[in-house]
Design an enzyme around this catalytic site. Structure first.
Site, mmCIF file in Angstrom:
data_model
loop_
_atom_site.group_PDB
_atom_site.id
_atom_site.type_symbol
_atom_site.label_atom_id
_atom_site.label_comp_id
_atom_site.label_asym_id
_atom_site.label_seq_id
_atom_site.Cartn_x
_atom_site.Cartn_y
_atom_site.Cartn_z
ATOM 1 N N ASN A 9 0.643 -1.114 0.065
ATOM 2 C CA ASN A 9 -0.222 -0.037 0.137
ATOM 3 C C ASN A 9 0.850 1.335 0.009
ATOM 4 O OD1 ASN A 9 -1.725 2.280 0.498
ATOM 5 N ND2 ASN A 9 -2.302 1.364 2.550
ATOM 6 N N LYS A 11 0.133 4.352 -0.063
ATOM 7 C CA LYS A 11 -0.232 5.557 0.349
ATOM 8 C C LYS A 11 -0.064 6.778 -0.456
ATOM 9 C CE LYS A 11 0.299 3.237 4.822
ATOM 10 N NZ LYS A 11 0.535 3.048 6.222
ATOM 11 N N HIS A 95 -9.124 1.709 5.210
ATOM 12 C CA HIS A 95 -7.977 1.607 5.889
ATOM 13 C C HIS A 95 -8.129 2.637 7.182
ATOM 14 C CE1 HIS A 95 -3.748 2.594 6.661
ATOM 15 N NE2 HIS A 95 -3.261 1.467 6.130
ATOM 16 N N GLU A 167 -4.784 -4.766 10.865
ATOM 17 C CA GLU A 167 -4.013 -3.887 10.760
ATOM 18 C C GLU A 167 -3.881 -3.218 11.957
ATOM 19 O OE1 GLU A 167 -2.053 -2.922 6.454
ATOM 20 O OE2 GLU A 167 -3.667 -1.485 7.181
ATOM 21 N N SER A 213 4.202 -2.390 9.633
ATOM 22 C CA SER A 213 5.556 -2.679 9.960
ATOM 23 C C SER A 213 5.788 -4.090 9.504
ATOM 24 C CB SER A 213 6.005 -2.250 11.427
ATOM 25 O OG SER A 213 5.781 -1.067 11.629
HETATM 26 P P1 13P Z 1 3.506 0.031 7.343
HETATM 27 O O1 13P Z 1 4.110 -1.369 6.711
HETATM 28 O O2 13P Z 1 4.499 1.397 6.834
HETATM 29 O O3 13P Z 1 3.425 0.032 8.738
HETATM 30 O O4 13P Z 1 2.089 0.465 6.925
HETATM 31 C C1 13P Z 1 0.985 -0.493 7.134
HETATM 32 C C2 13P Z 1 -0.359 -0.410 6.425
HETATM 33 O O5 13P Z 1 -0.830 0.586 6.732
HETATM 34 C C3 13P Z 1 -0.448 -1.062 5.294
HETATM 35 O O6 13P Z 1 -1.822 -0.603 4.665
#
Ligand code: 13P
Length: 252
Positions: A9, A11, A95, A167, A213
């Site tokens: 993802n 973002k 999300h 998540e 993470s």
């Molecule tokens: P990180 O892997 O940067 O912690 O983000 C996880 C996330 O929000 C995936 O949708």
């Protein structure tokens, strides 16, 4: 059999040029899609370029979000109908960042899940859990409630295709993943919820991912858990070499 799904993802990161070079760089380096499926969810404005660069067609190109109406006067929103026409198979829905910064409620998320299915795509529905909730022992109900609300009115035929990501927001972007046991507990709980709403058979076929993470050095332990069928990686999906390592976790 549940084919593992290693998804990224992105973002609000990268530019169109950077997105194109990433897709070019991973060609030929990802596992066959019937062994380990790989996907990147990216901002809508990169998708056409990424599809064009994806010559090998092993990587699935997904969207990070869309609206719950197909068309209309909704300035700035992304149409699920338009995503489907482009050939986009997956869209993330719900999300924790959408819930927190854009006030997406369970009702909005449920409408989006229905819109994604209505338009022939598969939603990757994210369920959140905060540390406060975890410590107060309330977490169990929260994840159950989110899955139940997201699936309201969704037929078993559609629900069988869904992907759900556990998540915990305390692990997202923190650099420290949930422990493998915590990830397993969350994913197991989600599977039990699907079994309660639909059936054991349906629940056993649905892929449930862990996100928060995930990195090349912790993915193998997470993937070894029975109920963890894949990951949704944020930061570590941005670099092509790191994503290639995640995708090839079986060889790490
Ligand atoms: P990180 O892997 O940067 O912690 O983000 C996880 C996330 O929000 C995936 O949708």
């Amino acid at each position: 059999m549940r084919i593992p799904l290693i998804a990224g993802n992105w973002k609000m990161n990268k530019t169109v040029t950077e997105a194109r070079s990433f897709v070019e760089a991973v060609q030929g380096k990802l596992p066959a899609a019937d062994v380990v499926e790989t996907a990147i969810a990216a901002p809508a404005l990169f998708l056409q370029t990424m599809l064009e660069a994806n010559t090998e067609d092993v990587l699935r190109i997904g969207a990070e979000a869309c609206y719950y109406e197909d068309d209309g006067a909704y300035t700035g929103e992304t149409s699920p109908r338009a995503l489907h026409e482009m050939g986009i198979p997956y869209t993330i829905v719900g999300h924790s960042e959408r819930r927190r910064y854009f006030n997406e409620t369970d009702d909005v998320i449920n409408r989006k899940v229905q819109a994604v299915f209505r338009n022939g795509m598969t939603p990757i529905v994210c369920c959140d859990e905060t540390m406060g909730r975890r410590e107060s022992g309330e977490k169990i109900h929260w994840v159950v409630n989110q899955v139940t609300a997201a699936l309201k009115g969704v037929s078993p035929e559609d629900a069988a295709k869904i992907v759900i990501a556990y998540e915990p927001s305390w692990a997202i972007g923190s650099g420290t993943s949930a422990s493998t046991d915590q990830a397993e507990e969350g994913c197991y709980l989600i599977r039990q919820t699907l079994a309660d709403i639909y059936s054991d058979d349906l629940a056993n076929g649905v892929r449930i991912l862990y996100g928060g993470s995930v990195k090349p050095d912790n993915i193998a332990g997470l993937m070894a858990k029975n109920n963890v069928d894949g990951v949704l990686a944020g930061g570590s999906s941005l670099d092509e070499n790191s994503f290639i390592q995640l995708a090839n976790y079986q060889n790490l």
